[in-house]
Enzyme design. Structure first.
Site, PDB file in Angstrom:
ATOM      1  N   SER A 121      19.750  21.708  10.975  1.00 27.21           N
ATOM      2  CA  SER A 121      18.891  22.800  10.533  1.00 27.21           C
ATOM      3  C   SER A 121      17.626  22.275   9.864  1.00 27.21           C
ATOM      4  CB  SER A 121      19.644  23.730   9.584  1.00 27.21           C
ATOM      5  OG  SER A 121      20.347  22.989   8.635  1.00 27.21           O
ATOM      6  N   HIS A 142      19.726  24.985  17.668  1.00 29.16           N
ATOM      7  CA  HIS A 142      20.004  25.410  16.289  1.00 29.16           C
ATOM      8  C   HIS A 142      20.613  26.805  16.276  1.00 29.16           C
ATOM      9  CE1 HIS A 142      18.403  26.560  12.051  1.00 29.16           C
ATOM     10  NE2 HIS A 142      19.590  25.986  11.964  1.00 29.16           N
ATOM     11  N   GLU A 154      17.658  28.578  18.199  1.00 25.68           N
ATOM     12  CA  GLU A 154      16.343  27.940  18.323  1.00 25.68           C
ATOM     13  C   GLU A 154      16.507  26.688  19.183  1.00 25.68           C
ATOM     14  OE1 GLU A 154      14.177  29.192  14.124  1.00 25.68           O
ATOM     15  OE2 GLU A 154      15.371  27.368  14.143  1.00 25.68           O
ATOM     16  N   ASN A 192      13.549  29.103   9.334  1.00 28.27           N
ATOM     17  CA  ASN A 192      13.588  28.526   7.989  1.00 28.27           C
ATOM     18  C   ASN A 192      12.202  28.280   7.421  1.00 28.27           C
ATOM     19  OD1 ASN A 192      16.261  28.642   7.449  1.00 28.27           O
ATOM     20  ND2 ASN A 192      16.719  26.605   8.257  1.00 28.27           N
TER      21      ASN A 192
HETATM   22  P1  NAI Z   1      30.678  21.146   7.804  1.00 29.02           P
HETATM   23  O1  NAI Z   1      30.659  20.242   6.646  1.00 29.02           O
HETATM   24  O2  NAI Z   1      31.370  22.454   7.717  1.00 29.02           O
HETATM   25  O3  NAI Z   1      31.295  20.357   9.072  1.00 29.02           O
HETATM   26  C1  NAI Z   1      30.921  19.072   9.448  1.00 29.02           C
HETATM   27  C2  NAI Z   1      32.091  18.463  10.211  1.00 29.02           C
HETATM   28  O4  NAI Z   1      31.641  17.274  10.828  1.00 29.02           O
HETATM   29  C3  NAI Z   1      33.271  18.108   9.333  1.00 29.02           C
HETATM   30  O5  NAI Z   1      34.448  18.659   9.894  1.00 29.02           O
HETATM   31  C4  NAI Z   1      33.310  16.569   9.377  1.00 29.02           C
HETATM   32  O6  NAI Z   1      34.631  16.048   9.346  1.00 29.02           O
HETATM   33  C5  NAI Z   1      32.677  16.281  10.712  1.00 29.02           C
HETATM   34  N1  NAI Z   1      32.020  14.976  10.824  1.00 29.02           N
HETATM   35  C6  NAI Z   1      31.262  14.340   9.911  1.00 29.02           C
HETATM   36  N2  NAI Z   1      30.796  13.180  10.429  1.00 29.02           N
HETATM   37  C7  NAI Z   1      31.253  13.102  11.696  1.00 29.02           C
HETATM   38  C8  NAI Z   1      31.083  12.173  12.763  1.00 29.02           C
HETATM   39  N3  NAI Z   1      30.361  11.080  12.621  1.00 29.02           N
HETATM   40  N4  NAI Z   1      31.708  12.419  13.925  1.00 29.02           N
HETATM   41  C9  NAI Z   1      32.465  13.526  14.106  1.00 29.02           C
HETATM   42  N5  NAI Z   1      32.661  14.455  13.135  1.00 29.02           N
HETATM   43  C10 NAI Z   1      32.051  14.242  11.957  1.00 29.02           C
HETATM   44  O7  NAI Z   1      29.136  21.332   8.219  1.00 29.02           O
HETATM   45  P2  NAI Z   1      28.435  22.602   8.901  1.00 29.02           P
HETATM   46  O8  NAI Z   1      28.040  23.564   7.874  1.00 29.02           O
HETATM   47  O9  NAI Z   1      29.246  23.036  10.056  1.00 29.02           O
HETATM   48  O10 NAI Z   1      27.078  21.919   9.419  1.00 29.02           O
HETATM   49  C11 NAI Z   1      27.056  21.068  10.523  1.00 29.02           C
HETATM   50  C12 NAI Z   1      25.630  20.907  11.008  1.00 29.02           C
HETATM   51  O11 NAI Z   1      25.105  22.200  11.356  1.00 29.02           O
HETATM   52  C13 NAI Z   1      24.671  20.327   9.983  1.00 29.02           C
HETATM   53  O12 NAI Z   1      23.738  19.533  10.663  1.00 29.02           O
HETATM   54  C14 NAI Z   1      24.011  21.559   9.389  1.00 29.02           C
HETATM   55  O13 NAI Z   1      22.725  21.294   8.867  1.00 29.02           O
HETATM   56  C15 NAI Z   1      23.907  22.448  10.626  1.00 29.02           C
HETATM   57  N6  NAI Z   1      23.822  23.878  10.358  1.00 29.02           N
HETATM   58  C16 NAI Z   1      24.590  24.457   9.397  1.00 29.02           C
HETATM   59  C17 NAI Z   1      24.507  25.825   9.183  1.00 29.02           C
HETATM   60  C18 NAI Z   1      25.364  26.495   8.156  1.00 29.02           C
HETATM   61  O14 NAI Z   1      25.080  27.654   7.792  1.00 29.02           O
HETATM   62  N7  NAI Z   1      26.419  25.847   7.661  1.00 29.02           N
HETATM   63  C19 NAI Z   1      23.613  26.678   9.969  1.00 29.02           C
HETATM   64  C20 NAI Z   1      22.906  25.978  11.019  1.00 29.02           C
HETATM   65  C21 NAI Z   1      22.997  24.623  11.159  1.00 29.02           C
END
Ligand code: NAI
Length: 496
Positions: A121, A142, A154, A192
Site C-alpha cells: 500500500s 493494490h 489499483e 491514499n
Molecule cells: P498481515 O500482517 O496480516 O499478514 C502478513 C502475512 O505475511 C503474515 O501471515 C506473515 O506470516 C506472512 N509473511 C511475512 N513474511 C513472509 C514471507 N517472506 N513469505 C511468506 N509469508 C510471509 O499483513 P496484511 O495487513 O495482510 O498486509 C499485507 C500487505 O498488504 C502489506 O504489504 C500491506 O501494506 C498491504 N495492504 C494492507 C492493507 C490492510 O488494510 N491491512 C490494505 C492494502 C494493502
C-alpha cells in the site's frame, strides 16, 4: 476468467492475502496460498470456510459452491509450489527488503510468462522491481480491506512495468468483479494520496477548535452524504496505520507541507489510542463508551416582521433555492440570503468576519450540503462583529425550515466545503502529474473510500472557478503551501 491466467499464487496469508485468495477462488481461479508460517495459511482457509458457511446458512450461497471454492484453495508450505502459477500476488509484511528478497526467489521459481504483483500500500513498485531481472512483468495490485467486499483494485505501474503486464493485471482484476484503475507508482497511489485532506482538514478543524469530533462526523454524514465521518473512519482504519500512511506520503514528497502529518494523530498513536482495535481513539469503544451529543443550537424564533430575500447566482446549489422557497430578487451578484439585513452567504473560503468588514453589514457564512433540501442540518459560522441576537435570527430562520443548526467557529471554507475543495485540488494535481486519468480517480475515490461523488465530478458540478477562488482565499488567509492551487485547476478555471 482471464484467458492467460488460470492459477494464482498468493504469498502471505494475513488479512489481505486471505481476502485476495478468497476473491480469486470465487472468481474461478485455482489458488495456491503460501505463508512463511504454514499454520497461517491453514488458518486463513479455515476462516474463509467458516465465513462461507455463514453465507450458506443465510441462503446466500449453495453448499456445492462453497465446496468448489474451498477445493480451489491449496495451502502450501513450500514456495516451489507456486511454480504452476500464472500470476503471483504478494501480500507479506510491508518491508522493502523482505519483498525484494521474496521476488528474487520467485523469479527463480516462476514460469517465464508468470505475472508478478505486489499488494503493497505504500512501497514504490519501481523500488521493489529494481531487485528483479525482468522488472517489466512486475506490477502493483493494490486491493482494499476487506478484499472480498471492497470493489477497488489499483493497478500500479512502476517505471519498468510494460503495457502487456499492466493490461493483463487490469483484465484479471476486472474478471474478479473489481473496478480496476491504473495509476503510476507515485506515493500513496490514488486513494491514499487524494484522500489525505479528508483526514488532514478534519484534524486541523479539531485542532483549531472549530467544532467537536462528534459534530464534525455528524455534519459530514448528514450534510455531506459521506458514509462515515473523518474521525470515525480514522478510528476504524487505526491511527497507527493512518498516521504511517500520512508520514510515508509526506516523506516520499520530500516533506511537502501539503501532506504535513498532524500532531493530534501522533499523540493518539503515542498514547496507544489506535481506534477501534484498541477500544479507544477519538471515540471510546469500551464499557465506559457514551455517545456525545451533537452540539446543536438551541431553539429560537424569527420575529413576525422578519424580511427575507434571496439574491445572486445559485447555479451551484439549486437545492438551497428550493429550500428557501424564495423567488430570486436578482441573479447577477454573488449568492446571498438576506435575513433582516444580515447577509447569509455560502462559504467560499473567506471568513464571515472578513466579509462583514468588506460588506459593512452583519454576516453569517454557511457550509456546503450535498442537498440543502434533504440535509437535516445546516452548519453556520457568524462574524465576530455580529450581535447574539443577529446570530439567533439566522439560527431561527434555518430552524423554521426544519433544520438542526450547528454553529461553529468562524473558519475559512468551513468543514465540508473546504474538505471538498482540497480533495478536488489534490485529485487535479495527481491528474496533472499523469498519475491517473480523471475518470479513474473518480472511480477510485467512490469505490475505494465510498465518497458520494468523485472529486473531479464534484469539481465540475461546483465550478472550477469556485474551487480556485476558495483555495486561493485559503492560501492568502494562511500563507501556507498546503493551500497551493494545482496548475491544472488554474487552467480549468480559465476555460470554464
Ligand atoms: P498481515 O500482517 O496480516 O499478514 C502478513 C502475512 O505475511 C503474515 O501471515 C506473515 O506470516 C506472512 N509473511 C511475512 N513474511 C513472509 C514471507 N517472506 N513469505 C511468506 N509469508 C510471509 O499483513 P496484511 O495487513 O495482510 O498486509 C499485507 C500487505 O498488504 C502489506 O504489504 C500491506 O501494506 C498491504 N495492504 C494492507 C492493507 C490492510 O488494510 N491491512 C490494505 C492494502 C494493502
Amino acid at each position: 476468467m482471464s484467458k492467460s491466467i488460470q492459477t494464482v499464487a498468493v504469498i502471505g496469508a494475513g488479512t489481505m492475502g486471505a481476502g485476495i485468495a478468497q476473491v480469486a477462488a470465487q472468481s474461478g481461479y485455482q489458488v495456491v496460498l503460501f505463508d512463511l508460517q504454514p499454520a497461517k495459511a491453514q488458518q486463513a482457509k479455515a476462516d474463509i470456510s467458516a465465513q462461507l458457511a455463514k453465507r450458506v446458512a443465510r441462503g446466500k450461497m449453495e453448499e456445492a459452491k462453497r465446496e468448489t471454492l474451498l477445493n480451489a484453495i491449496e495451502c502450501s508450505a513450500i514456495l516451489q509450489d507456486v511454480a504452476k502459477a500464472d500470476l503471483v500476488i504478494e501480500a507479506i509484511v510491508e518491508d522493502l527488503a523482505a519483498k525484494q528478497s521474496l521476488f528474487r526467489d520467485l523469479e527463480a521459481i516462476c514460469k517465464e510468462h508468470c505475472l508478478l504483483a505486489s499488494n503493497t500500500s505504500s512501497i514504490s513498485i519501481t523500488s521493489i522491481a529494481s531487485a528483479l531481472t525482468q522488472p517489466e512483468r512486475f506490477v502493483g495490485l493494490h486491493f482494499f480491506n476487506p478484499a472480498p467486499l471492497m470493489k477497488l483494485v489499483e493497478v500500479v505501474r512502476g517505471i519498468a512495468t510494460n503495457d502487456e503486464t499492466c493490461n493483463t493485471a487490469k483484465v484479471w482484476a476486472e474478471s474478479c468483479g473489481k473496478h480496476a484503475v491504473v495509476t503510476r507508482s507515485l506515493p500513496g497511489f490514488i486513494v491514499n494520496r487524494v484522500a489525505r485532506p479528508f483526514y488532514a482538514e478534519a484534524l486541523r478543524a479539531l485542532e483549531m477548535e472549530v467544532a467537536q469530533v462528534q459534530d464534525i462526523d455528524y455534519c459530514f454524514k448528514q450534510a455531506g452524504q459521506f458514509n462515515m465521518g473523518p474521525f470515525e473512519l480514522m478510528d476504524l482504519i487505526g491511527h497507527d496505520v493512518n498516521y504511517a500512511v500520512t508520514k510515508s506520503v509526506y516523506d516520499a514528497y520530500y516533506q511537502d507541507k501539503r501532506f504535513l502529518p498532524s500532531l493530534t494523530q501522533k499523540e493518539l498513536v503515542d498514547a496507544g489510542f489506535l481506534g477501534r482495535k484498541s477500544r479507544r481513539g477519538f471515540y471510546r469503544y469500551d464499557d465506559s463508551a457514551s455517545l456525545s451529543e451533537v452540539n446543536f443550537a438551541s431553539l429560537h424564533t424569527l420575529p413576525d416582521n422578519a424580511t427575507c430575500s434571496l439574491h445572486g447566482d445559485w447555479a451551484f446549489a439549486p437545492s438551497f433555492v428550493e429550500m428557501t422557497e424564495l423567488p430570486l430578487a436578482d441573479s447577477t451578484s454573488s449568492p446571498y440570503l438576506n435575513i433582516n439585513g444580515i447577509h447569509v452567504v455560502p462559504t467560499q473560503g473567506i471568513t464571515a468576519t472578513q466579509l462583514s468588514v468588506s460588506l459593512a453589514c452583519p454576516v453569517v457564512v454557511f457550509d456546503y450540503c450535498q442537498n440543502y433540501l434533504n440535509s437535516p442540518v445546516m452548519v453556520i459560522a457568524p462574524a465576530m462583529q455580529n450581535t447574539e441576537q443577529q446570530n439567533q435570527q439566522v439560527v431561527a430562520y434555518f430552524q423554521s425550515k426544519g433544520k438542526q443548526v450547528l454553529m461553529v467557529k468562524d473558519y475559512p471554507g468551513l468543514l465540508i466545503w473546504r474538505t471538498w475543495m482540497m480533495l478536488i485540488n489534490e485529485a487535479l494535481d495527481l491528474a496533472n502529474l499523469g498519475g491517473a486519468s480523471m475518470s479513474d480517480i473518480d472511480v477510485a475515490m467512490k469505490s475505494g473510500v465510498n465518497y458520494p461523488l468523485g472529486p473531479i465530478e464534484q469539481g465540475e458540478q461546483l465550478g472550477w472557478s469556485s474551487v480556485l477562488q476558495t483555495i486561493t482565499h485559503l492560501q492568502h488567509f494562511y500563507g501556507e503551501e498546503r493551500y497551493r492551487p494545482s496548475p491544472l485547476l488554474r487552467q480549468l478555471a480559465l476555460v470554464s
